[in-house]
Design an enzyme around this catalytic site. Sequence first.
Site, PDB file in Angstrom:
ATOM      1  CB  SER A 135      -0.882   0.039   1.245  1.00  0.00           C
ATOM      2  OG  SER A 135      -1.766  -1.035   1.259  1.00  0.00           O
TER       3      SER A 135
ATOM      4  CG  HIS B 101      -2.749  -0.843  -3.529  1.00  0.00           C
ATOM      5  ND1 HIS B 101      -3.452   0.269  -3.181  1.00  0.00           N
ATOM      6  CD2 HIS B 101      -2.554  -1.540  -2.368  1.00  0.00           C
ATOM      7  CE1 HIS B 101      -3.663   0.274  -1.881  1.00  0.00           C
ATOM      8  NE2 HIS B 101      -3.143  -0.812  -1.372  1.00  0.00           N
TER       9      HIS B 101
ATOM     10  CD  GLU C 117      -4.989   2.996  -5.720  1.00  0.00           C
ATOM     11  OE1 GLU C 117      -5.626   4.049  -5.574  1.00  0.00           O
ATOM     12  OE2 GLU C 117      -4.168   2.582  -4.881  1.00  0.00           O
TER      13      GLU C 117
ATOM     14  CG  ASN D 179      -5.073   3.698   0.804  1.00  0.00           C
ATOM     15  OD1 ASN D 179      -6.258   3.440   1.008  1.00  0.00           O
ATOM     16  ND2 ASN D 179      -4.140   2.758   0.815  1.00  0.00           N
TER      17      ASN D 179
END
Length: 286
Positions: free
Chosen positions: A120, A141, A153, A192
């Site tokens: 991440s 991701h 991602e 995120n």
Amino acid sequence: MKIKTICVVGAGLMGHQIALQAAISGFESFCTDTSEAALQKAQDFALDWIKKNQEKGKIDENEADAIKKRLTFTSDLESAACGADLVIEAIVEILAVKRELFARLDKICPPHTILATNSSYLVSSKIADATSRPDKVLNMHFFNPALIMKLVEVVQGPHVSDQTVETVMEVSRALGKVPTRVNKEIYGFVANRVFSAITQEACYMLDQGVASVEDIDNAVRFGLGHPMGPFALLDLVGIDLEYDVRMARYQETGLAQDKPSPALVARFAADNFGRKSGKGFYDYKK
Ligand code: NAI
């Protein structure tokens, strides 16, 4: 390049579901881990998922058997990775451990194999030079739970070739996901970062006494149409995880904007981590 075989390294929270998703989607899937206990848990989860979906009539007996046949659990990294077209690493978030694994994978895998990390926060340019194929090393991701969450991602660091990105975008679609192409390595990638900005602002308003936990969550739900408010979501994700991520970032940048807010620190210090501990921003014991 056509991807047929996927190897997932790390059978933990993320890896076990990514490996199962690959087998469900028709790929030959290998799941490997250094921990036999983690592998056993991953295998039990997969068999249970197959059984439940068969009982619900979502898959028939032939499909159930085919998924089982396509999915192999082994602690032997070499046999799991040697025939893979794509390796997805989902092991501990420690750079040195990841670099060591990628160096080993580089020796085990054929030259065409793409080596992806599900990390991440660690960008692939910190790992790619541990291999002899940086153009084929990138972040792929997934989101938790990987069987359900649609977003993947795909991050193109400066060392990653267009062909690698395109192949991974295509594989992501074949896995039933919606890939987002991220053209630059940026801390936290896209989703995120947006989540982080929202939670930081929500905590700031709570600290300033602007509105209560419930009212801020309601504003986000009913004003912006989010399915969950930021505090309910932080309780689900884990306040300890959020604190660790923010603290690590703050130590790196030293910027006040990255500092965990008093609202977060107070709950972390009191072991109120959210749903998992029965209390966070909300009280789940009631
Ligand atoms: P986890 O701790 O649940 O699982 C990690 C697994 O890797 C463990 O089973 C461990 O035994 C195994 N492992 C450790 N070192 C190994 C090695 N050298 N070789 C093989 N296996 C090894 O971790 P989790 O949460 O699944 O995270 C894994 C990665 O996925 C991390 O990089 C994290 O940043 C990323 N990620 C995590 C998400 C989450 O919500 N937890 C979401 C998206 C990405």
